[in-house]
Design an enzyme around this catalytic site. Structure first.
Site, short mmCIF file in Angstrom:
data_model
loop_
_atom_site.label_atom_id
_atom_site.label_comp_id
_atom_site.label_asym_id
_atom_site.label_seq_id
_atom_site.Cartn_x
_atom_site.Cartn_y
_atom_site.Cartn_z
N HIS A 179 46.03 9.83 -38.02
CA HIS A 179 44.69 9.43 -37.60
C HIS A 179 44.03 10.53 -36.76
O HIS A 179 42.83 10.78 -36.89
CB HIS A 179 44.74 8.11 -36.83
N MET B 106 40.02 11.20 -35.82
CA MET B 106 39.78 10.00 -35.02
C MET B 106 40.07 10.24 -33.55
O MET B 106 41.07 9.79 -32.99
CB MET B 106 40.60 8.83 -35.56
N ASP C 116 43.46 4.83 -27.80
CA ASP C 116 44.22 5.22 -26.62
C ASP C 116 43.28 6.08 -25.76
O ASP C 116 42.93 7.18 -26.13
CB ASP C 116 45.45 6.02 -27.05
N HIS D 2 42.87 8.29 -22.65
CA HIS D 2 43.63 9.04 -21.65
C HIS D 2 43.08 8.82 -20.25
O HIS D 2 43.77 9.09 -19.27
CB HIS D 2 43.63 10.53 -21.99
N HIS E 295 35.41 30.44 -25.37
CA HIS E 295 34.80 31.64 -24.81
C HIS E 295 33.34 31.66 -25.25
O HIS E 295 33.02 31.35 -26.40
CB HIS E 295 35.53 32.89 -25.32
N HIS F 280 41.76 8.71 -28.51
CA HIS F 280 42.10 8.87 -29.92
C HIS F 280 42.75 7.61 -30.45
O HIS F 280 43.22 6.76 -29.70
CB HIS F 280 43.02 10.08 -30.13
N CYS F 281 42.77 7.50 -31.75
CA CYS F 281 43.44 6.39 -32.42
C CYS F 281 44.94 6.62 -32.37
O CYS F 281 45.41 7.75 -32.56
CB CYS F 281 42.95 6.27 -33.85
N HIS G 35 38.75 31.63 -28.63
CA HIS G 35 39.10 33.05 -28.65
C HIS G 35 40.49 33.31 -29.24
O HIS G 35 41.08 34.37 -29.00
CB HIS G 35 38.96 33.70 -27.29
N HIS H 255 43.11 0.23 -36.93
CA HIS H 255 42.75 1.27 -35.97
C HIS H 255 42.83 0.71 -34.55
O HIS H 255 42.77 -0.51 -34.34
CB HIS H 255 41.33 1.78 -36.24
N GLU I 48 36.13 34.16 -18.01
CA GLU I 48 35.68 34.70 -19.29
C GLU I 48 36.11 33.81 -20.45
O GLU I 48 35.39 33.64 -21.43
CB GLU I 48 36.22 36.11 -19.50
N THR I 49 37.31 33.26 -20.35
CA THR I 49 37.84 32.32 -21.35
C THR I 49 38.56 31.23 -20.58
O THR I 49 39.21 31.50 -19.57
CB THR I 49 38.83 33.04 -22.30
#
Length: 367
Positions: A164, A169, A116, A118, A274, A153-154, A325, A113, A298-299
């Site tokens: 993964h 993950m 990463d 971001h 939402h 994330h892996c 939504h 494992h 709203e969303t």
């Protein structure tokens, strides 16, 4: 392919070593250190919204865990996790701080494992410097230079990357500006509570009778899961690991007048959060705290492989449903949670002027 990956990894290590010498003026031994106790989502770790002074080193420890979980009744999957939860824990930093991660892969694991981030810069987001085999441990330090919320994330390479990620993950990092969040007018915005919702898509293979298959290990089910995933149709889309994970006794809680910050991540697919009966007073597009937030949404939108933040001050008590939504995914596949808000009802905001004979007040509030 293996040689190419090794070449990239070697280049990353060389670049990392070069960068270390280039910034040798920073005396890391003199920076203050903070140990952040990570907690399982939807909760956020204890943190200050505003900090003063120079950069700090924030220490966190994560352990990779492979565990069999129940996504829904009769549907189990070998989850690949950080600290045993889907998603992994939220990490909170401030712009200019350093994250010092200790990543441990126990001997009982069956797979390698890594992480990463971001939010980080260089070496494949740290993935090139954090690959740990079962029984190994690694320590990585990186500087938070961009304020916002970000996915981690892996990413071990090749088909292992989607496997993964769709096995759970992934998690999120929130990098706050040192002077805190700002609203659309540039004024300081402080929230009373923060919740982290990690949306997860699963692709569970089915047998000839329509039942979900079970496997003895993650590797045993990998081929069939990836083949199922090629159809791009998830069997489940859930918040925090399983259908109904944040409902009933586990529903989120708030009070009328409280400002709540929702951090929502999706490592693999887009999503459309939402809040039924509420709004996003502020929505930071793409999760960027460097930009002016939108208002009265709203969303809001979560691009694939990202996290975003939205804030709302609750005006009315009762049960709220927070969902994607894409209502098919929310109602039929599981992408929904509940939130109970306490307080006094305001008739000026909403009132039922005439009740039909069949009206059940309790059912309306519990819906």
């Amino acid at each position: 392919m293996i040689k190419a990956v090794q070449a990239v990894l070697g280049l990353g290590l060389l670049c990392f070593a070069a960068s270390q010498s280039a910034v040798a003026a920073v005396d890391y031994s003199k920076l203050p250190r903070i140990k952040q106790e990570l907690v399982a989502p939807p909760n956020a770790p204890k943190h200050d919204q505003v900090v003063t002074g120079g950069p700090r080193i924030v220490e966190v420890r994560m352990e990779t865990q492979e565990k069999l979980i129940e996504v829904a009744p009769g549907a189990k999957v070998w989850a690949l996790t950080f600290n045993g939860s889907v998603p992994g824990p939220l990490i909170v930093l401030h712009e200019g701080d350093y994250l010092e991660l200790t990543l441990s892969n126990p001997k009982t694991s069956t797979l390698a494992h890594n992480v990463d981030f971001h939010a980080s810069t260089g070496a494949l987001g740290g993935a090139g410097l954090t690959l740990v085999q079962p029984g190994e441990e690694v320590v990585l330090r990186w500087k938070a230079v961009k304020p916002g919320v970000f996915v981690y994330h892996c990413a071990p390479g090749g088909t292992m990357i989607p496997f993964h990620v769709i096995s759970g993950m992934n998690g999120a990092v929130m990098v706050l500006p040192r002077d805190g969040l700002k609203d659309n007018k540039g004024k300081q915005y402080k929230y009373d509570k923060a919740f982290y919702i990690g949306e997860q898509d699963f692709y569970l293979p089915q047998d000839g009778k329509g039942g979900y298959k079970s496997f003895a290990s993650p590797a045993e089910g990998m081929h069939e899961m990836l083949e199922t995933a090629k159809g791009l149709i998830p069997s489940h889309v859930v918040f925090n690991g399983s259908v109904g994970a944040i409902t009933g006794d586990n529903a989120l809680k708030a009070k009328v007048g409280e400002k709540v910050l929702f951090i929502h991540s999706q490592a693999n697919r887009p999503s459309y959060p939402h809040l039924i009966g509420g709004h996003a007073d502020l929505y930071w597009v793409g999760g960027s705290f460097s930009d002016v937030p939108l208002t009265s949404q709203e969303t809001w939108f979560v691009p694939a492989g990202s996290a975003v933040a939205a804030a709302y001050e609750f005006k009315q008590p009762g049960l709220y449903v927070y969902l994607s939504h894409n209502l098919i995914e929310a109602v039929l596949l599981g992408a929904a949670l509940h939130m109970n808000v306490e307080g006094k009802w305001d008739d000026d905001m909403m009132i039922q002027l005439k009740k039909p004979a069949s009206f059940d007040a309790k059912a309306a509030m519990d819906h």
